[in-house]
Design a protein around this motif. Structure first.
Motif, PDB file in Angstrom:
ATOM      1  N   ILE A 181       6.288  43.434  71.416  1.00 22.59           N
ATOM      2  CA  ILE A 181       7.562  42.976  70.848  1.00 22.59           C
ATOM      3  C   ILE A 181       7.324  42.099  69.630  1.00 22.59           C
ATOM      4  N   LEU A 182       6.319  41.234  69.714  1.00 22.05           N
ATOM      5  CA  LEU A 182       6.004  40.366  68.574  1.00 22.05           C
ATOM      6  C   LEU A 182       5.441  41.173  67.405  1.00 22.05           C
ATOM      7  N   LEU A 183       4.596  42.159  67.687  1.00 20.21           N
ATOM      8  CA  LEU A 183       3.994  42.955  66.624  1.00 20.21           C
ATOM      9  C   LEU A 183       5.027  43.846  65.928  1.00 20.21           C
ATOM     10  N   SER A 184       5.921  44.440  66.712  1.00 16.94           N
ATOM     11  CA  SER A 184       6.898  45.377  66.150  1.00 16.94           C
ATOM     12  C   SER A 184       8.081  44.679  65.494  1.00 16.94           C
ATOM     13  N   GLN A 185       8.263  43.377  65.741  1.00 15.50           N
ATOM     14  CA  GLN A 185       9.372  42.611  65.194  1.00 15.50           C
ATOM     15  C   GLN A 185      10.724  43.263  65.512  1.00 15.50           C
ATOM     16  N   VAL A 186      10.834  43.783  66.713  1.00 17.28           N
ATOM     17  CA  VAL A 186      12.066  44.428  67.142  1.00 17.28           C
ATOM     18  C   VAL A 186      13.158  43.374  67.302  1.00 17.28           C
ATOM     19  N   THR A 187      14.397  43.761  67.044  1.00 15.85           N
ATOM     20  CA  THR A 187      15.530  42.848  67.213  1.00 15.85           C
ATOM     21  C   THR A 187      15.729  42.569  68.698  1.00 15.85           C
ATOM     22  N   LEU A 188      15.392  41.361  69.117  1.00 15.46           N
ATOM     23  CA  LEU A 188      15.349  41.036  70.543  1.00 15.46           C
ATOM     24  C   LEU A 188      16.721  41.152  71.196  1.00 15.46           C
ATOM     25  N   LEU A 189      17.769  40.725  70.498  1.00 14.54           N
ATOM     26  CA  LEU A 189      19.109  40.765  71.080  1.00 14.54           C
ATOM     27  C   LEU A 189      19.544  42.201  71.343  1.00 14.54           C
ATOM     28  N   VAL A 190      19.290  43.092  70.401  1.00 13.87           N
ATOM     29  CA  VAL A 190      19.645  44.507  70.586  1.00 13.87           C
ATOM     30  C   VAL A 190      18.837  45.119  71.724  1.00 13.87           C
ATOM     31  N   LEU A 191      17.550  44.774  71.772  1.00 12.80           N
ATOM     32  CA  LEU A 191      16.689  45.298  72.835  1.00 12.80           C
ATOM     33  C   LEU A 191      17.178  44.874  74.208  1.00 12.80           C
ATOM     34  N   LEU A 192      17.462  43.592  74.381  1.00 14.93           N
ATOM     35  CA  LEU A 192      17.906  43.099  75.682  1.00 14.93           C
ATOM     36  C   LEU A 192      19.283  43.646  76.055  1.00 14.93           C
ATOM     37  N   ARG A 193      20.151  43.822  75.054  1.00 16.02           N
ATOM     38  CA  ARG A 193      21.478  44.357  75.346  1.00 16.02           C
ATOM     39  C   ARG A 193      21.385  45.799  75.858  1.00 16.02           C
ATOM     40  N   ARG A 194      20.541  46.588  75.230  1.00 14.38           N
ATOM     41  CA  ARG A 194      20.403  47.982  75.661  1.00 14.38           C
ATOM     42  C   ARG A 194      19.758  48.068  77.041  1.00 14.38           C
ATOM     43  N   VAL A 195      18.735  47.259  77.271  1.00 18.83           N
ATOM     44  CA  VAL A 195      18.091  47.270  78.580  1.00 18.83           C
ATOM     45  C   VAL A 195      19.063  46.819  79.667  1.00 18.83           C
ATOM     46  N   ALA A 196      19.913  45.837  79.359  1.00 17.93           N
ATOM     47  CA  ALA A 196      20.880  45.347  80.343  1.00 17.93           C
ATOM     48  C   ALA A 196      21.883  46.435  80.716  1.00 17.93           C
ATOM     49  N   VAL A 197      22.365  47.187  79.722  1.00 15.99           N
ATOM     50  CA  VAL A 197      23.322  48.259  80.009  1.00 15.99           C
ATOM     51  C   VAL A 197      22.671  49.344  80.849  1.00 15.99           C
ATOM     52  N   LEU A 221      11.163  45.764  88.957  1.00 14.48           N
ATOM     53  CA  LEU A 221      10.252  45.319  87.906  1.00 14.48           C
ATOM     54  C   LEU A 221       9.657  46.506  87.149  1.00 14.48           C
ATOM     55  N   LYS A 222       9.306  47.556  87.879  1.00  9.59           N
ATOM     56  CA  LYS A 222       8.777  48.754  87.218  1.00  9.59           C
ATOM     57  C   LYS A 222       9.834  49.381  86.313  1.00  9.59           C
ATOM     58  N   SER A 223      11.061  49.425  86.781  1.00  6.50           N
ATOM     59  CA  SER A 223      12.136  49.986  85.959  1.00  6.50           C
ATOM     60  C   SER A 223      12.373  49.148  84.715  1.00  6.50           C
ATOM     61  N   PHE A 224      12.360  47.831  84.874  1.00  6.78           N
ATOM     62  CA  PHE A 224      12.592  46.935  83.738  1.00  6.78           C
ATOM     63  C   PHE A 224      11.508  47.087  82.678  1.00  6.78           C
ATOM     64  N   LEU A 225      10.245  47.111  83.082  1.00 12.88           N
ATOM     65  CA  LEU A 225       9.150  47.256  82.125  1.00 12.88           C
ATOM     66  C   LEU A 225       9.184  48.613  81.433  1.00 12.88           C
ATOM     67  N   SER A 226       9.506  49.668  82.177  1.00 11.92           N
ATOM     68  CA  SER A 226       9.582  51.003  81.579  1.00 11.92           C
ATOM     69  C   SER A 226      10.726  51.087  80.574  1.00 11.92           C
ATOM     70  N   LEU A 227      11.877  50.506  80.910  1.00 15.18           N
ATOM     71  CA  LEU A 227      13.007  50.504  79.982  1.00 15.18           C
ATOM     72  C   LEU A 227      12.679  49.716  78.716  1.00 15.18           C
ATOM     73  N   MET A 261       9.715  49.354  77.335  1.00 12.80           N
ATOM     74  CA  MET A 261       8.790  50.153  76.529  1.00 12.80           C
ATOM     75  C   MET A 261       9.524  51.287  75.818  1.00 12.80           C
ATOM     76  N   LEU A 262      10.370  52.004  76.519  1.00 12.91           N
ATOM     77  CA  LEU A 262      11.067  53.142  75.922  1.00 12.91           C
ATOM     78  C   LEU A 262      12.066  52.699  74.859  1.00 12.91           C
ATOM     79  N   ASN A 263      12.737  51.579  75.092  1.00 12.82           N
ATOM     80  CA  ASN A 263      13.694  51.092  74.095  1.00 12.82           C
ATOM     81  C   ASN A 263      12.992  50.571  72.848  1.00 12.82           C
TER      82      ASN A 263
END
Length: 257
Positions: A61-77, A119-125, A127-129
């Motif tokens: 996440i730090l290397l890719s500089q992904v937008t954290l808010l968008v990432l967490l919102r999509r994973v939450a949905v 936990l497995k589902s959360f980590l997989s989501l 990575m894919l997002n």
């Protein structure tokens, strides 16, 4: 990009210039699939292994500089839909009974399974997002084709992404037409009208899909969306694959010990 006209823009962070973005799309897809498979095959209760995988995701996440808010919102949905299925793993026999009410009971074994699967589902989501957010859709589809994913599946994913917004607009126009004719006044009529709209939308989808496919073939469609250039695999790609294997093997080695 023309692909985003009337469609969802999933790859909001695909234009950044980071070490992760310098990798070829097929390398990103391959590393993501390796991570998901290793994560899914890890037995329940291996918390230290998942801690290592989570640490690797934090670095990504730090290397890719992904937008954290968008990432967490999509994973939450997405996790909301998975959560309804995960609740079924809580009520199971085995271990110490912590709570019971009639035939329902919560045991330590159920909590262990629930926590492990969640936990497995959360980590997989995650990575894919990260993969989808940082990789343009045409490049992602070409990467899937390069990794020998069935061409028909790639074509279905491409068409679904491009035209799902068209179907939503079509359904909205049909719903507005029903509202203007006062056909949604009661719940009984709503169920009947919505059912008829879904059936009509299916027929329209089939007819429109056939016309679009014929038009695409007439314009030289080969099953994949065009891209400006196909990125070649270099030394940094091989290094990233090796690092992915090291993280995966380290996590697996801990629980095998």
């Amino acid at each position: 990009m023309l692909l985003h006209i009337g469609a969802f823009k999933l790859d909001v962070d695909s234009k950044r210039f980071t070490l992760w973005h310098q990798l070829a799309p097929r390398t990103r897809v391959f590393c993501a699939f390796l991570f998901v498979f290793a994560n899914a095959l890890t037995p329940n209760g291996q918390w230290l292994t998942w801690a290592i995988y989570g640490f690797g995701l934090v670095i990504l996440i730090l290397l890719s500089q992904v937008t954290l808010l968008v990432l967490l919102r999509r994973v939450a949905v997405e996790f909301t839909f998975i959560g309804t299925v995960l609740l079924g793993t809580l009520f199971r026999e085995g271990g110490t009974v912590l709570w019971s009410w009639g035939w329902l009971q919560i045991t330590t074994a159920g909590l262990n399974v629930l926590g492990s699967v969640a936990l497995k589902s959360f980590l997989s989501l995650l990575m894919l997002n990260i993969l989808i957010l940082t990789t343009s859709i045409p490049s992602l589809l070409h990467a899937l084709a390069a990794l020998r994913v069935p061409p028909l599946l790639v074509a279905i994913l491409s068409s679904m992404y491009r035209y799902i917004a068209v179907l939503i607009d079509e359904f909205d126009s049909m719903r507005r037409a029903a509202l203007s004719r006062n056909l949604m006044a009661s719940k009984q009529w709503q169920r009947l009208v919505v059912g008829n709209m879904i059936g009509s939308l299916f027929i329209r989808t089939y007819e429109r899909g056939d016309r679009i496919h014929q038009a695409m073939l007439a314009r030289g469609y080969t099953g994949l969306l065009p891209v400006t250039q196909v990125e070649q695999v270099g030394k940094i790609d091989y290094l990233s694959i090796v690092l992915t294997f090291i993280i995966i093997l380290l996590g697996q080695f801990i629980y095998l010990r």
